[in-house]
Each structure stands twice: as C-alpha cells, then as structure tokens.
Design a protein around this motif. Sequence first.
Motif, PDB file in Angstrom:
ATOM      1  N   PRO A   5      56.733  -9.029 101.532  1.00  0.00           N
ATOM      2  CA  PRO A   5      57.015  -8.096 102.632  1.00  0.00           C
ATOM      3  C   PRO A   5      58.153  -8.574 103.537  1.00  0.00           C
ATOM      4  CG  PRO A   5      55.000  -9.302 103.058  1.00  0.00           C
ATOM      5  CD  PRO A   5      55.394  -9.615 101.654  1.00  0.00           C
ATOM      6  N   ASP A   6      58.402  -9.855 103.551  1.00  0.00           N
ATOM      7  CA  ASP A   6      59.476 -10.383 104.385  1.00  0.00           C
ATOM      8  C   ASP A   6      60.727 -10.529 103.527  1.00  0.00           C
ATOM      9  OD1 ASP A   6      59.846 -13.401 106.439  1.00  0.00           O
ATOM     10  OD2 ASP A   6      61.233 -11.799 105.977  1.00  0.00           O
ATOM     11  N   LEU A   7      61.743  -9.746 103.842  1.00  0.00           N
ATOM     12  CA  LEU A   7      62.973  -9.777 103.045  1.00  0.00           C
ATOM     13  C   LEU A   7      63.605 -11.160 103.039  1.00  0.00           C
ATOM     14  CD1 LEU A   7      65.167  -8.270 101.457  1.00  0.00           C
ATOM     15  CD2 LEU A   7      66.288  -7.831 103.634  1.00  0.00           C
ATOM     16  N   ARG A   8      63.519 -11.868 104.157  1.00  0.00           N
ATOM     17  CA  ARG A   8      64.111 -13.200 104.230  1.00  0.00           C
ATOM     18  C   ARG A   8      63.463 -14.133 103.225  1.00  0.00           C
ATOM     19  NH1 ARG A   8      65.329 -15.752 109.852  1.00  0.00           N
ATOM     20  NH2 ARG A   8      67.092 -14.393 109.484  1.00  0.00           N
ATOM     21  N   ALA A   9      62.133 -14.075 103.118  1.00  0.00           N
ATOM     22  CA  ALA A   9      61.444 -14.944 102.157  1.00  0.00           C
ATOM     23  C   ALA A   9      61.858 -14.606 100.734  1.00  0.00           C
ATOM     24  CB  ALA A   9      59.932 -14.808 102.326  1.00  0.00           C
ATOM     25  N   LEU A  10      62.029 -13.316 100.451  1.00  0.00           N
ATOM     26  CA  LEU A  10      62.451 -12.903  99.117  1.00  0.00           C
ATOM     27  C   LEU A  10      63.864 -13.405  98.826  1.00  0.00           C
ATOM     28  CD1 LEU A  10      62.201 -11.323  96.507  1.00  0.00           C
ATOM     29  CD2 LEU A  10      62.890  -9.267  97.747  1.00  0.00           C
ATOM     30  N   ALA A  11      64.775 -13.212  99.789  1.00  0.00           N
ATOM     31  CA  ALA A  11      66.155 -13.645  99.589  1.00  0.00           C
ATOM     32  C   ALA A  11      66.242 -15.152  99.402  1.00  0.00           C
ATOM     33  CB  ALA A  11      67.015 -13.205 100.769  1.00  0.00           C
ATOM     34  N   LEU A  12      65.477 -15.897 100.185  1.00  0.00           N
ATOM     35  CA  LEU A  12      65.497 -17.357 100.070  1.00  0.00           C
ATOM     36  C   LEU A  12      64.935 -17.802  98.726  1.00  0.00           C
ATOM     37  CD1 LEU A  12      66.070 -20.087 101.363  1.00  0.00           C
ATOM     38  CD2 LEU A  12      63.816 -19.986 102.443  1.00  0.00           C
ATOM     39  N   ALA A  13      63.869 -17.149  98.271  1.00  0.00           N
ATOM     40  CA  ALA A  13      63.292 -17.497  96.966  1.00  0.00           C
ATOM     41  C   ALA A  13      64.285 -17.218  95.847  1.00  0.00           C
ATOM     42  CB  ALA A  13      62.004 -16.709  96.745  1.00  0.00           C
ATOM     43  N   MET A  14      65.004 -16.100  95.938  1.00  0.00           N
ATOM     44  CA  MET A  14      66.032 -15.794  94.938  1.00  0.00           C
ATOM     45  C   MET A  14      67.143 -16.840  94.961  1.00  0.00           C
ATOM     46  SD  MET A  14      66.302 -11.667  95.492  1.00  0.00           S
ATOM     47  CE  MET A  14      67.722 -11.514  94.421  1.00  0.00           C
ATOM     48  N   GLY A  15      67.548 -17.206  96.186  1.00  0.00           N
ATOM     49  CA  GLY A  15      68.602 -18.208  96.301  1.00  0.00           C
ATOM     50  C   GLY A  15      68.183 -19.545  95.733  1.00  0.00           C
ATOM     51  N   ARG A  16      66.938 -19.938  95.965  1.00  0.00           N
ATOM     52  CA  ARG A  16      66.457 -21.222  95.456  1.00  0.00           C
ATOM     53  C   ARG A  16      66.478 -21.271  93.941  1.00  0.00           C
ATOM     54  NH1 ARG A  16      61.290 -21.665  99.576  1.00  0.00           N
ATOM     55  NH2 ARG A  16      62.337 -22.845 101.242  1.00  0.00           N
ATOM     56  N   MET A  17      66.258 -20.126  93.296  1.00  0.00           N
ATOM     57  CA  MET A  17      66.307 -20.089  91.833  1.00  0.00           C
ATOM     58  C   MET A  17      67.745 -19.956  91.329  1.00  0.00           C
ATOM     59  SD  MET A  17      62.995 -17.832  90.676  1.00  0.00           S
ATOM     60  CE  MET A  17      63.312 -16.453  91.770  1.00  0.00           C
ATOM     61  N   ALA A  18      68.576 -19.218  92.054  1.00  0.00           N
ATOM     62  CA  ALA A  18      69.928 -18.946  91.579  1.00  0.00           C
ATOM     63  C   ALA A  18      70.855 -20.147  91.722  1.00  0.00           C
ATOM     64  CB  ALA A  18      70.509 -17.751  92.341  1.00  0.00           C
ATOM     65  N   ILE A  26      74.441 -13.837  92.400  1.00  0.00           N
ATOM     66  CA  ILE A  26      73.157 -13.638  93.078  1.00  0.00           C
ATOM     67  C   ILE A  26      73.150 -14.399  94.403  1.00  0.00           C
ATOM     68  CG2 ILE A  26      70.669 -14.058  92.926  1.00  0.00           C
ATOM     69  CD1 ILE A  26      70.843 -13.566  89.955  1.00  0.00           C
ATOM     70  N   VAL A  27      73.698 -15.606  94.405  1.00  0.00           N
ATOM     71  CA  VAL A  27      73.801 -16.358  95.661  1.00  0.00           C
ATOM     72  C   VAL A  27      74.634 -15.581  96.668  1.00  0.00           C
ATOM     73  CG1 VAL A  27      74.689 -18.465  96.722  1.00  0.00           C
ATOM     74  CG2 VAL A  27      73.504 -18.594  94.540  1.00  0.00           C
ATOM     75  N   ASP A  28      75.743 -15.017  96.209  1.00  0.00           N
ATOM     76  CA  ASP A  28      76.592 -14.219  97.090  1.00  0.00           C
ATOM     77  C   ASP A  28      75.812 -13.039  97.674  1.00  0.00           C
ATOM     78  OD1 ASP A  28      79.399 -13.440  98.014  1.00  0.00           O
ATOM     79  OD2 ASP A  28      78.757 -11.644  96.941  1.00  0.00           O
ATOM     80  N   MET A  29      74.961 -12.436  96.865  1.00  0.00           N
ATOM     81  CA  MET A  29      74.182 -11.292  97.329  1.00  0.00           C
ATOM     82  C   MET A  29      73.199 -11.681  98.431  1.00  0.00           C
ATOM     83  SD  MET A  29      71.623  -8.888  95.084  1.00  0.00           S
ATOM     84  CE  MET A  29      72.924  -8.587  93.876  1.00  0.00           C
ATOM     85  N   VAL A  30      72.500 -12.789  98.247  1.00  0.00           N
ATOM     86  CA  VAL A  30      71.435 -13.121  99.191  1.00  0.00           C
ATOM     87  C   VAL A  30      71.962 -13.717 100.486  1.00  0.00           C
ATOM     88  CG1 VAL A  30      69.755 -13.445  97.342  1.00  0.00           C
ATOM     89  CG2 VAL A  30      71.006 -15.411  98.214  1.00  0.00           C
ATOM     90  N   VAL A  31      73.174 -14.272 100.467  1.00  0.00           N
ATOM     91  CA  VAL A  31      73.696 -14.863 101.698  1.00  0.00           C
ATOM     92  C   VAL A  31      74.593 -13.911 102.476  1.00  0.00           C
ATOM     93  CG1 VAL A  31      73.589 -17.208 100.803  1.00  0.00           C
ATOM     94  CG2 VAL A  31      75.710 -15.919 100.575  1.00  0.00           C
ATOM     95  N   HIS A  32      74.934 -12.768 101.874  1.00  0.00           N
ATOM     96  CA  HIS A  32      75.825 -11.846 102.566  1.00  0.00           C
ATOM     97  C   HIS A  32      75.091 -11.053 103.651  1.00  0.00           C
ATOM     98  CE1 HIS A  32      79.697 -12.112 100.406  1.00  0.00           C
ATOM     99  NE2 HIS A  32      80.116 -11.483 101.485  1.00  0.00           N
ATOM    100  N   ALA A  33      75.876 -10.298 104.403  1.00  0.00           N
ATOM    101  CA  ALA A  33      75.347  -9.575 105.554  1.00  0.00           C
ATOM    102  C   ALA A  33      74.580  -8.329 105.123  1.00  0.00           C
ATOM    103  CB  ALA A  33      76.485  -9.212 106.504  1.00  0.00           C
ATOM    104  N   ARG A  34      74.125  -7.562 106.086  1.00  0.00           N
ATOM    105  CA  ARG A  34      73.146  -6.501 105.893  1.00  0.00           C
ATOM    106  C   ARG A  34      73.674  -5.308 105.084  1.00  0.00           C
ATOM    107  NH1 ARG A  34      68.675  -5.646 109.066  1.00  0.00           N
ATOM    108  NH2 ARG A  34      67.302  -4.124 108.134  1.00  0.00           N
TER     109      ARG A  34
END
Length: 345
Positions: A5-18, A26-34
């Motif tokens: 439910p928390d988008l930040r947790a999802l983005a961080l989890a994706m980044g940790r795997m990518a 994928i890293v570019d996607m999760v660290v970019h702006a809204r």
Amino acid sequence: RDEWPDLRALALAMGRMAVPAGYAEIVDMVVHARELLEASDLDDSDDDSSDEPDGDAAPADADLDARYPTGDGDLVLGPREARELFLAAIAHEPDLAPARAILAAEEDLPEQRLDVQTLREAVQLCARHGHSAGAALALAALTALDAFSVEETLAHAMVNSASLGHPEFATSMSRMLLARTARAEADLTALADSAAPDALAQATDQLRMRKDRIEAAIKNALMEAARADHAHVVAALLASPASAHVSAEALKLVVRAAAMNGLPAVVQTVRDAGRVDDDAMRDLTFDSVRRGHAEAVQTLLALPLFSAQHIAAMREEAERRGHDDLDAMLAAMVIDQQAEPADAA
C-alpha cells in the motif's frame, strides 16, 4: 497495490532488486519524480461503463496522495531511500549504470536528495573496495555540489585504500590531488599580473597550505601501507609523481614504522626506490639500538649494509645502555658471521 500500500516501500523494494542486477532503466524509474507515477494507469475503479469524468471526483493528484502517500511532496523516494540505493549502486563496479541513473535523476530535482555526506561516504566505500571508476563518479557529483570538500575526501580515500592494499586506487587519488594543485598554480600565475598584492599573498598562502596537505596525505598513505605490510602499495606510491612531495625525513619515518613492526619487505622496497640512502639506513639502525627496539634492529640488519665492525659498535652501544636482550641477539649475529667463512672452507 494490495500487497504494497505504500508506494515508497514498493519503489525501494524494486530498487533493491534492480541495483545488483544492473537494471538501470528500472532504477531510473523508481528514483525519478512523480510525473512517472502520474503517467501510469492507477485507476482502481470497477465502473468501466462510462468514460465521462465524474464531476464530484477528487483531483487526480489528491487521489494519488491519498492512495500512495510519499511524504516528500513530488518525490517517490526520499533522501534516506535514495542514499541507500546510491551507496548500493556505487559498490557494483564495473556496472555503474544504476549509479549514473540515480545521479541523473538528481539533476532533475530542485533539491538534491544525495547530500555532501552521502557522496563523501560513497567515495570512501569505493576506497575500501578499490573501485576507482565509482569513486570518480561520486567525486564528480561532489565537485558540483561542494568543491571545497573534494581535496579532503581525496586525501582520506587515498589513505584508506593504501591501508587496505589497493595501489591503483591510491595512486589514482594522488593524481587527482596533484591535478587540482597544478590548476591552482596555474590560476595563481594568471592572477599575478592583475591581482592586488593582498589578494596575491592570500592566494599564495592558500597554495602553500594545499601543498602541505598533499604532502601530509601522501606521507600518511605510505605510513598506513607500511604498517599493513603492503609493500606493493608503498612501491606504487613511490613510483608515482606524488612521491616528489614526500621528503626524505618523512620516508625515514616510514622505514622506522616498518622496521618496528618487523616488516623487512617494506624496508627493502623503500631502499630499492633510492629515496633513503644506505647511510640513513645505518643511522636508523643505530638509533633503534639506542632505543632498545630489538624488532627494528633485527629487521634492518637483514639489509646487506652492515660489517662486523658495525655490529660490534652496536653491541657496545647496547651493552652501555643496558639492553641485554639486544646485546645477546647481536652477539649471536657475530658468531654466525664468524662461522660463515669456516663453513665455506
């Protein structure tokens, strides 16, 4: 959305795997702006019967904020999460594409999430692993953010890498330090024709202090490498242009430290470099006798510099100062030297 439910947790989890996989897009996607999130299809509505907008519906931005809180306005990831991903990415040399993606995303933001401390920590992390390319990437970002802290960061990284046995990294940091000093000298030369006397004197003092800091940093790097028995690092630094900024007196201290720790390879490396002559080596040996440093004396005596007369003089000094254990060691060496001709015969 159901599991995270928390988008930040999802983005961080994706980044940790990518990041460890090297998936820069994928890293570019999760660290970019809204705007990346707003361009996505996030409508949970079950009512597909009409394409007409609901006049009473909340604005799209408000709906996103309610369902996917980020806590930092338009940023999916905040400073803490961006820092974690960047430090993980910078450690994955030679594939630095994820780290470059994170830095590129920072350029699009009004306020950077990666602060000076994070970038300096990234350089030291690279120093521990000997990753020169990653350090150069972090240093470039640090220069743009706070150029005044670059030289101190370079000096610390050189010393840390030398103590851990990374000669290429240590010499790379020393070259960067020298290059910055050369630019400062060129600026001073250009300033000499037009600057007021006070400004010129201040610039001259700053250049002198900068050179003093470089000499101290290179000496510390040599000292740490010597204490850790990294003779190959000592050899690399002494063969580099940086060695011109180290005095003979400073190198004597390096020899003394190596001798007191019983590290003959380091002592031999400094002697082979020709920066500490044989007379100075003998002086260090006699000084160690006076101080009663048996380990240092034994290490230095491994050098082919000492005759029977030298050892006899050391014995006299050791006996006069009451260093009985050292006297006994030297006496044994005299006996061994006397036995060698008989064995040869």
